[in-house]
Design an enzyme around this catalytic site. Structure first.
Site, short mmCIF file in Angstrom:
data_model
loop_
_atom_site.label_atom_id
_atom_site.label_comp_id
_atom_site.label_asym_id
_atom_site.label_seq_id
_atom_site.Cartn_x
_atom_site.Cartn_y
_atom_site.Cartn_z
N THR A 23 -19.89 39.91 81.57
CA THR A 23 -19.24 39.30 80.40
C THR A 23 -20.20 38.42 79.59
O THR A 23 -19.82 37.87 78.57
CB THR A 23 -18.01 38.46 80.80
N TYR A 161 -37.67 28.92 87.35
CA TYR A 161 -37.17 30.07 86.57
C TYR A 161 -38.25 31.14 86.47
O TYR A 161 -37.99 32.32 86.75
CB TYR A 161 -36.72 29.63 85.17
C1 8X3 Z 1 -36.15 34.42 78.91
C2 8X3 Z 1 -37.47 34.34 78.27
O1 8X3 Z 1 -39.41 32.81 77.60
O2 8X3 Z 1 -37.20 31.86 77.56
O3 8X3 Z 1 -36.22 34.94 80.17
O4 8X3 Z 1 -38.25 32.28 79.63
S1 8X3 Z 1 -38.09 32.75 78.29
#
Ligand code: 8X3
Length: 264
Positions: A23, A161
């Site tokens: 979603t 991340y």
């Molecule tokens: C998203 C791209 O460059 O914001 O995965 O990490 S970035």
């Protein structure tokens, strides 16, 4: 800018497609693309109402699975509950994922780190592990993992991340090694800047900060990413796209940073 209707697909139309994070912006763009191709869809997400709304908007048979990908038991129960007519999954799109925070690592919230690893990596691997044996048994299938340019090009505040997306890319390539000869394809799709609710989530609802990420430029859209996923998924079965790195023309890997000492 968006594409409608989708570009001419390749000859391979996946019969049943399971999309995690269905979603969200990417997930719903994928769902619309594969519905337009006539695929039947399994839509996985956390919120039953949102899943139902998405399913109701599509003209193909759908099955919805409401669970949190970070809850392994719930994921296992959800996958085990898939009805027989949806069980032969041709394409798994491991799309659920997120970024949280952009403070330097030394100031980061460790709960954010845990959530990113649990969602982007642990859940993606377990989901793959649950679906893969059936694909190998059938001698066909495709797993498309949503990685990121962040997995190749680190940036300040990216820490876990970036690392979590490097995992996704490397896991995808490793799967290729194990799946050689099985007929099962694996693709790591690695988008750069895409304007979605990604930044709103990363900045925990701070709309001003999120808008700045995309201000005065031309990012990719979720539809652009769907274009890439559709391309890779509809190629004939002998053709495997290992990695697909995409970014807007306005973005580029632009070198390493250097710290310079202040003159006394
Ligand atoms: C998203 C791209 O460059 O914001 O995965 O990490 S970035």
């Amino acid at each position: 800018m968006s594409y409608a209707p989708p570009h001419i697909p390749g000859p391979h139309i996946p019969g049943i497609v399971l999309i995690s994070g269905a979603t969200g912006d990417f997930g719903s763009a994928f769902a619309r693309r594969f519905a337009a191709l006539g695929s039947r869809l399994i839509l996985a997400g956390r919120t039953p109402e949102k899943l139902k709304a998405l399913a109701d908007s599509l003209d193909v048979p759908t099955h919805t699975l409401a669970f949190d990908v970070r809850d392994r038991k719930a994921m296992e129960a959800a996958i085990a509950s898939i009805p027989a007519e949806f069980a032969a999954i041709d394409l798994l799109i491991n799309n659920a994922g997120l970024a949280l925070g952009m403070e330097p690592a030394q100031k980061a919230n460790l709960d954010d780190w845990e959530i990113m690893v649990d969602t982007n990596d642990k859940a993606l691997a377990i989901m793959t592990g649950l679906i893969l044996p059936g694909m190998v048994e059938r001698g066909a299938g495709h797993i498309i993992n949503l990685s990121s340019t962040a997995g190749s090009y680190p940036y300040p505040g990216g820490h876990v991340y970036c690392a979590s997306k490097a995992f996704v890319t490397q896991f995808s390539l490793s799967l290729r090694a194990d799946l050689l000869g099985t007929g099962v394809r694996v693709t790591s799709v690695e988008p750069g800047m895409v304007e979605t609710s990604f930044s709103l989530v990363r900045f925990k609802g701070d709309a001003e900060k999120a808008a700045k990420v995309y201000a005065d430029t031309t990012p990719l859209t979720a539809e652009d990413v769907a274009e890439s996923v559709t391309w890779a998924a509809t190629l004939p079965p002998h053709f495997n796209v290992n990695r697909l790195e995409i970014m807007p023309t306005v973005q580029a890997p632009a070198g390493l940073a250097v710290h310079r000492f202040k003159k006394a």
